[in-house]
Design a protein around this motif. Sequence first.
Motif, PDB file in Angstrom:
ATOM      1  N   GLN A 134      29.293 -13.269  27.060  1.00  0.00           N
ATOM      2  CA  GLN A 134      29.471 -13.511  25.629  1.00  0.00           C
ATOM      3  C   GLN A 134      29.155 -14.966  25.250  1.00  0.00           C
ATOM      4  OE1 GLN A 134      33.262 -11.983  24.153  1.00  0.00           O
ATOM      5  NE2 GLN A 134      33.344 -10.479  25.805  1.00  0.00           N
ATOM      6  N   PRO A 135      27.954 -15.426  25.549  1.00  0.00           N
ATOM      7  CA  PRO A 135      27.628 -16.836  25.319  1.00  0.00           C
ATOM      8  C   PRO A 135      27.462 -17.187  23.846  1.00  0.00           C
ATOM      9  CG  PRO A 135      25.671 -15.635  25.976  1.00  0.00           C
ATOM     10  CD  PRO A 135      26.819 -14.670  26.102  1.00  0.00           C
ATOM     11  N   GLU A 136      27.709 -18.465  23.543  1.00  0.00           N
ATOM     12  CA  GLU A 136      27.426 -18.974  22.203  1.00  0.00           C
ATOM     13  C   GLU A 136      25.961 -19.381  22.077  1.00  0.00           C
ATOM     14  OE1 GLU A 136      29.985 -22.289  21.760  1.00  0.00           O
ATOM     15  OE2 GLU A 136      31.808 -21.097  21.453  1.00  0.00           O
ATOM     16  N   MET A 137      25.400 -19.929  23.174  1.00  0.00           N
ATOM     17  CA  MET A 137      24.021 -20.391  23.159  1.00  0.00           C
ATOM     18  C   MET A 137      23.330 -19.935  24.442  1.00  0.00           C
ATOM     19  SD  MET A 137      24.207 -24.296  21.636  1.00  0.00           S
ATOM     20  CE  MET A 137      22.450 -24.285  21.244  1.00  0.00           C
ATOM     21  N   ILE A 138      22.026 -19.682  24.330  1.00  0.00           N
ATOM     22  CA  ILE A 138      21.223 -19.303  25.479  1.00  0.00           C
ATOM     23  C   ILE A 138      19.942 -20.134  25.463  1.00  0.00           C
ATOM     24  CG2 ILE A 138      20.128 -17.434  26.762  1.00  0.00           C
ATOM     25  CD1 ILE A 138      21.779 -15.461  25.130  1.00  0.00           C
ATOM     26  N   PHE A 139      19.654 -20.784  26.585  1.00  0.00           N
ATOM     27  CA  PHE A 139      18.432 -21.582  26.725  1.00  0.00           C
ATOM     28  C   PHE A 139      17.529 -20.903  27.760  1.00  0.00           C
ATOM     29  CE2 PHE A 139      21.693 -24.451  25.257  1.00  0.00           C
ATOM     30  CZ  PHE A 139      21.047 -25.306  24.373  1.00  0.00           C
ATOM     31  N   PHE A 140      16.263 -20.724  27.406  1.00  0.00           N
ATOM     32  CA  PHE A 140      15.302 -20.093  28.313  1.00  0.00           C
ATOM     33  C   PHE A 140      14.285 -21.126  28.785  1.00  0.00           C
ATOM     34  CE2 PHE A 140      16.564 -17.080  25.001  1.00  0.00           C
ATOM     35  CZ  PHE A 140      17.165 -16.090  25.755  1.00  0.00           C
ATOM     36  N   THR A 141      14.145 -21.258  30.095  1.00  0.00           N
ATOM     37  CA  THR A 141      13.098 -22.118  30.632  1.00  0.00           C
ATOM     38  C   THR A 141      12.020 -21.294  31.328  1.00  0.00           C
ATOM     39  OG1 THR A 141      14.299 -22.496  32.721  1.00  0.00           O
ATOM     40  CG2 THR A 141      14.712 -24.034  30.904  1.00  0.00           C
ATOM     41  N   LYS A 182      21.867  -6.709  29.242  1.00  0.00           N
ATOM     42  CA  LYS A 182      22.954  -6.210  28.391  1.00  0.00           C
ATOM     43  C   LYS A 182      24.307  -6.363  29.094  1.00  0.00           C
ATOM     44  CE  LYS A 182      22.717  -2.461  25.975  1.00  0.00           C
ATOM     45  NZ  LYS A 182      22.520  -1.042  25.586  1.00  0.00           N
ATOM     46  N   LYS A 183      24.352  -6.040  30.369  1.00  0.00           N
ATOM     47  CA  LYS A 183      25.583  -6.180  31.153  1.00  0.00           C
ATOM     48  C   LYS A 183      26.016  -7.640  31.214  1.00  0.00           C
ATOM     49  CE  LYS A 183      27.347  -5.275  35.850  1.00  0.00           C
ATOM     50  NZ  LYS A 183      27.421  -6.634  36.396  1.00  0.00           N
ATOM     51  N   LEU A 184      25.057  -8.518  31.451  1.00  0.00           N
ATOM     52  CA  LEU A 184      25.357  -9.948  31.524  1.00  0.00           C
ATOM     53  C   LEU A 184      25.878 -10.468  30.186  1.00  0.00           C
ATOM     54  CD1 LEU A 184      25.264 -12.733  32.860  1.00  0.00           C
ATOM     55  CD2 LEU A 184      22.822 -12.831  32.314  1.00  0.00           C
ATOM     56  N   MET A 185      25.265 -10.052  29.093  1.00  0.00           N
ATOM     57  CA  MET A 185      25.699 -10.503  27.765  1.00  0.00           C
ATOM     58  C   MET A 185      27.126 -10.038  27.461  1.00  0.00           C
ATOM     59  SD  MET A 185      23.311 -12.352  26.434  1.00  0.00           S
ATOM     60  CE  MET A 185      22.704 -12.889  28.035  1.00  0.00           C
ATOM     61  N   LYS A 186      27.441  -8.811  27.874  1.00  0.00           N
ATOM     62  CA  LYS A 186      28.783  -8.282  27.642  1.00  0.00           C
ATOM     63  C   LYS A 186      29.816  -9.063  28.436  1.00  0.00           C
ATOM     64  CE  LYS A 186      31.426  -3.955  27.701  1.00  0.00           C
ATOM     65  NZ  LYS A 186      31.389  -2.497  28.025  1.00  0.00           N
ATOM     66  N   VAL A 240      14.194  -9.235  22.338  1.00  0.00           N
ATOM     67  CA  VAL A 240      14.255  -7.839  21.884  1.00  0.00           C
ATOM     68  C   VAL A 240      15.703  -7.454  21.565  1.00  0.00           C
ATOM     69  CG1 VAL A 240      13.896  -5.425  22.563  1.00  0.00           C
ATOM     70  CG2 VAL A 240      12.185  -7.159  23.159  1.00  0.00           C
ATOM     71  N   LEU A 241      16.632  -7.819  22.453  1.00  0.00           N
ATOM     72  CA  LEU A 241      18.048  -7.496  22.250  1.00  0.00           C
ATOM     73  C   LEU A 241      18.607  -8.233  21.041  1.00  0.00           C
ATOM     74  CD1 LEU A 241      19.313  -7.539  25.955  1.00  0.00           C
ATOM     75  CD2 LEU A 241      18.623  -5.569  24.574  1.00  0.00           C
ATOM     76  N   LYS A 242      18.113  -9.435  20.791  1.00  0.00           N
ATOM     77  CA  LYS A 242      18.571 -10.201  19.617  1.00  0.00           C
ATOM     78  C   LYS A 242      18.125  -9.510  18.331  1.00  0.00           C
ATOM     79  CE  LYS A 242      20.165 -14.007  17.497  1.00  0.00           C
ATOM     80  NZ  LYS A 242      19.844 -15.409  17.716  1.00  0.00           N
ATOM     81  N   GLN A 243      16.906  -9.033  18.307  1.00  0.00           N
ATOM     82  CA  GLN A 243      16.407  -8.338  17.121  1.00  0.00           C
ATOM     83  C   GLN A 243      17.160  -7.036  16.868  1.00  0.00           C
ATOM     84  OE1 GLN A 243      11.863  -8.528  16.679  1.00  0.00           O
ATOM     85  NE2 GLN A 243      12.154  -9.249  18.777  1.00  0.00           N
ATOM     86  N   GLU A 244      17.672  -6.433  17.939  1.00  0.00           N
ATOM     87  CA  GLU A 244      18.422  -5.184  17.813  1.00  0.00           C
ATOM     88  C   GLU A 244      19.899  -5.422  17.510  1.00  0.00           C
ATOM     89  OE1 GLU A 244      17.694  -3.156  21.459  1.00  0.00           O
ATOM     90  OE2 GLU A 244      15.612  -2.662  20.971  1.00  0.00           O
ATOM     91  N   GLY A 245      20.317  -6.701  17.440  1.00  0.00           N
ATOM     92  CA  GLY A 245      21.704  -7.029  17.151  1.00  0.00           C
ATOM     93  C   GLY A 245      22.637  -6.947  18.343  1.00  0.00           C
ATOM     94  N   ILE A 246      22.090  -6.695  19.529  1.00  0.00           N
ATOM     95  CA  ILE A 246      22.916  -6.609  20.738  1.00  0.00           C
ATOM     96  C   ILE A 246      23.323  -7.996  21.214  1.00  0.00           C
ATOM     97  CG2 ILE A 246      22.911  -5.885  23.168  1.00  0.00           C
ATOM     98  CD1 ILE A 246      21.003  -3.614  22.299  1.00  0.00           C
ATOM     99  N   VAL A 247      22.430  -8.967  21.026  1.00  0.00           N
ATOM    100  CA  VAL A 247      22.726 -10.367  21.334  1.00  0.00           C
ATOM    101  C   VAL A 247      22.916 -11.113  20.027  1.00  0.00           C
ATOM    102  CG1 VAL A 247      21.801 -12.510  22.304  1.00  0.00           C
ATOM    103  CG2 VAL A 247      21.459 -10.360  23.518  1.00  0.00           C
TER     104      VAL A 247
END
Length: 381
Positions: free
Chosen positions: A110-117, A103-107, A127-134
């Motif tokens: 404030q990225p437009e895109m996130i890639f997970f490897t 959450k701290k990192l997202m704040k 989880v944060l995306k589903q909650e609207g935080i991301v």
Amino acid sequence: MNRSQQVDALFFPFLQIPSGHHHVADALIAEYKQVYPTKSVEKIDILAYGYGNIEKLVSSIYLKWITHFPNLYDRLYSQLAYKQPLKRTRQRHYELIFRSVVKKLMKEAQPEMIFFTHALPSNIVSVLKQEGIVTATTVNVYTDFFINCLWGINGIDYHFVPSIAMKDVLIRLGVKEKNIFITGIPIHPALSKNDFVAEEKRRIKLLISGGSLGTGGIQHLLSSVHLSRLEHVYVLCGKNHELYNQLISANCANITPLTYISSKKQINHLYEQVDAVVTKPGGVTISESLMKGKPIFVCDALPGQERINLQELTRLCLVQQLDKRKSFEQQIFDFFVNIDRQQQFHQHLDAYFHVMDKESITSIIKRISQHTIDNRSREIN
């Protein structure tokens, strides 16, 4: 770690070991920068970001675990991460550790895109995306030939998968087909594609790779009994300085040891010098070898992910598994004097690439990014 400005795209491997998760993240960054050369990018390990030097301790424990207790690690990994691939439960213990960090990192970013490897940051951000935080566009980029249970699914917008079997698993998990792209495991654009040509060879040049850590039973493989008849053997020792020094001291005329190579252009050139690759079934080395059209011989597999990879690669007939009870050298020669076996490998290689999306990763990134921009414009209007 603090950040004073926005980052357009974040790339999430996990731990700072130079693993395939990092290599794929680097490849994606190169692809992204081809589309958006002026946009800012950053590769983040959330453990080091949130907890500093604890990451080094965790990495050390992990490496010692798989080295000294491989069967225990393998059983636990299979039980917890793979046995029930369609079962999804919230990983609340990981959320407890990483939720506030992410959450701290997202704040900050404030990225437009996130890639997970890696699966773990994917799980937390989903989880944060589903909650609207991301609100960023999220992309899972799978670095193995299966999907473990830790990967986030709901809350992830797009998926880059290596095979049609993995696409089918995601569809069964409720992902829309249009949001899944069969890209293979992404490799750096500096590596060019080559076609495999079946031909009988009596003199063979071989590349032996134990991954970035120089593991995978290389010492046994490199005994003079096994490799004396090969024309030349290049050995990627990675960070294994002990192995490198042993090979330098041995001073064998037909063996060239190499330390960790970071330049993808050098790696590409090295692949083009050899006829085949002996490696463990890590996703990146396998994918690079397939892209270069090189027959792959597997001599060993680390517990957990690699043993499952080997099962899937064997099912796809993309690797030749070496029998430790027999001469490695003779098994390799037997393949190269048998045109039928080579042609069968070529057919399976063609089938593997045939099902992939014809659109390049660069083009896919551009398209999903533009789709995000269009959606946000409609929301504003």
